[in-house]
Design an enzyme around this catalytic site. Sequence first.
Site, PDB file in Angstrom:
ATOM      1  N   ARG A   1      -1.840  -0.803  -7.620  1.00 36.63           N
ATOM      2  CA  ARG A   1      -3.262  -1.074  -7.822  1.00 36.63           C
ATOM      3  C   ARG A   1      -3.635  -0.900  -9.296  1.00 36.63           C
ATOM      4  O   ARG A   1      -4.423  -1.674  -9.854  1.00 36.63           O
ATOM      5  CB  ARG A   1      -4.111  -0.136  -6.947  1.00 36.63           C
ATOM      6  CG  ARG A   1      -4.091  -0.496  -5.470  1.00 36.63           C
ATOM      7  CD  ARG A   1      -5.117   0.296  -4.691  1.00 36.63           C
ATOM      8  NE  ARG A   1      -4.674   1.646  -4.366  1.00 36.63           N
ATOM      9  CZ  ARG A   1      -4.154   2.011  -3.196  1.00 36.63           C
ATOM     10  NH1 ARG A   1      -3.973   1.113  -2.237  1.00 36.63           N
ATOM     11  NH2 ARG A   1      -3.814   3.269  -2.968  1.00 36.63           N
TER      12      ARG A   1
ATOM     13  N   PHE B   1      -5.875  -8.928   3.573  1.00 39.42           N
ATOM     14  CA  PHE B   1      -5.461  -7.719   4.311  1.00 39.42           C
ATOM     15  C   PHE B   1      -5.970  -6.481   3.563  1.00 39.42           C
ATOM     16  O   PHE B   1      -5.233  -5.528   3.301  1.00 39.42           O
ATOM     17  CB  PHE B   1      -3.942  -7.647   4.470  1.00 39.42           C
ATOM     18  CG  PHE B   1      -3.306  -8.904   4.989  1.00 39.42           C
ATOM     19  CD1 PHE B   1      -3.256  -9.169   6.349  1.00 39.42           C
ATOM     20  CD2 PHE B   1      -2.774  -9.840   4.121  1.00 39.42           C
ATOM     21  CE1 PHE B   1      -2.670 -10.334   6.830  1.00 39.42           C
ATOM     22  CE2 PHE B   1      -2.183 -11.001   4.586  1.00 39.42           C
ATOM     23  CZ  PHE B   1      -2.135 -11.250   5.947  1.00 39.42           C
TER      24      PHE B   1
ATOM     25  N   SER C   1      -8.988  -8.872   9.149  1.00 42.37           N
ATOM     26  CA  SER C   1      -9.368  -9.266  10.512  1.00 42.37           C
ATOM     27  C   SER C   1     -10.072  -8.148  11.262  1.00 42.37           C
ATOM     28  O   SER C   1     -10.639  -8.367  12.333  1.00 42.37           O
ATOM     29  CB  SER C   1      -8.130  -9.710  11.300  1.00 42.37           C
ATOM     30  OG  SER C   1      -7.206  -8.642  11.408  1.00 42.37           O
TER      31      SER C   1
ATOM     32  N   ASP D   1      -1.092  -8.239   0.843  1.00 38.54           N
ATOM     33  CA  ASP D   1      -0.516  -6.937   1.221  1.00 38.54           C
ATOM     34  C   ASP D   1      -0.633  -6.766   2.737  1.00 38.54           C
ATOM     35  O   ASP D   1      -1.399  -5.937   3.231  1.00 38.54           O
ATOM     36  CB  ASP D   1      -1.243  -5.814   0.487  1.00 38.54           C
ATOM     37  CG  ASP D   1      -0.619  -4.441   0.745  1.00 38.54           C
ATOM     38  OD1 ASP D   1       0.572  -4.396   1.112  1.00 38.54           O
ATOM     39  OD2 ASP D   1      -1.324  -3.428   0.588  1.00 38.54           O
TER      40      ASP D   1
ATOM     41  N   CYS E   1       5.972  -4.476   3.450  1.00 36.20           N
ATOM     42  CA  CYS E   1       6.231  -3.054   3.732  1.00 36.20           C
ATOM     43  C   CYS E   1       7.135  -2.894   4.951  1.00 36.20           C
ATOM     44  O   CYS E   1       7.251  -1.803   5.498  1.00 36.20           O
ATOM     45  CB  CYS E   1       4.922  -2.293   3.924  1.00 36.20           C
ATOM     46  SG  CYS E   1       3.938  -2.851   5.334  1.00 36.20           S
TER      47      CYS E   1
END
Length: 400
Positions: free
Chosen positions: A219, A235, A258, A304, A344
């Site tokens: 970040r 996301f 979502s 992500d 991930c």
Amino acid sequence: MRQVYLKRGKEESLLRFHPWVFSGAIHHLNDGISEGDVVRVVNEQGDFIAVGHYQMGSIAVRVLSFDDEPVDDAFWARRLMSALHVRQAVGVADRPDNNTYRLVHGEGDMLPGLVIDVYDRTAVMQAHSVGMHLCRDAIARQLVKVMDGRIAHVYYKSETTLPGKMRLDEPGMGDDGSLSYFIYGGSDDHTAMENGLLFYVDWLRGQKTGFFVDQRENRRLLEKFAKGKRVLNMFCYTGGFSFYAMRGGAELVHSVDSSAKAIELTNRNVELNFPGDKRHQAFCEDAFKYLELAGDQYDLVILDPPAFAKHRGALHHALKGYTRLNMKALQKIQPGGILFTFSCSQVVTKDHFRNTVFTAAALAGRQVRILHQLHQPADHPINIYHPEGEYLKGLVLYVE
């Protein structure tokens, strides 16, 4: 201490200090061994190899030590102190602008099955094995001592991480019978700081321990690219990348997830740092649908997603999903744009991931250059004898 006997020749990986014993390597067990017990692992002749937690399943023993030592309060104190020293050495602990970091990262800290994240004065402890669950009170006691005033509260959050449908009716459990409750202290202050930015941590109902600590350095890198950019954070979950982009001087930031709860958290975190700032909008929408309908207004995009593959059987479909997702983003991004893209999924290797992004670039018909190859930060260390611990992969791409 009861013993687990290995088949002939099955000790080789342990002699190379790999911290797992698979069920197929076991010849037999002493009678009376239960899930979560501390056991000695020995070879066919009964010679000591390791000490660990026994558990039903493919990974039958998670090794705690390759020394023949008791797993007692002194053991937990030594391991936790070692973990703290690592965080001090890499500069994430004891900083005035950062009180958020991972203190214990499972095998990476020689404490397999245990995760501890620190959010200001609260530590969130999570067990991924029955053995660590059964030791939670002893670990919490030593954690408070080792942290020496750095924390005042320990929240135990293992409702979704223990294997199977484990439910133990034990004294000290949550009032609702859950495996998530304050094991020490108690706090209603959910605000913490990362690199000078504030965020709200929902350790009660949020994913993982309440925040994705593993993207902290990525970040911060994104912040350096954000000046004057029109940013899309897919996301977004709690909006971490979004408010870093805003501090970096982004022209606009759109956050998409979502989950309505995630959008609520994102808006809350943006408001903590940039109250009333009109540059940010959040949308509750499926990622693929949003990308399909999005125009070409964005020149900095973050992908992500959650783990597409949690086991090897899902790998093929996961790779197809990563390819499709990256292709859509590459089709939409402005020429000269920057794409931050991640996986991930532990079973997706660096080569797997890079190949999916290469394929996506070719299908999108874009010229792409790799600017950075990203990974998990130093407070998520990888045990050199346990390469499986390297789970976070990322690429920063320049798209012509």
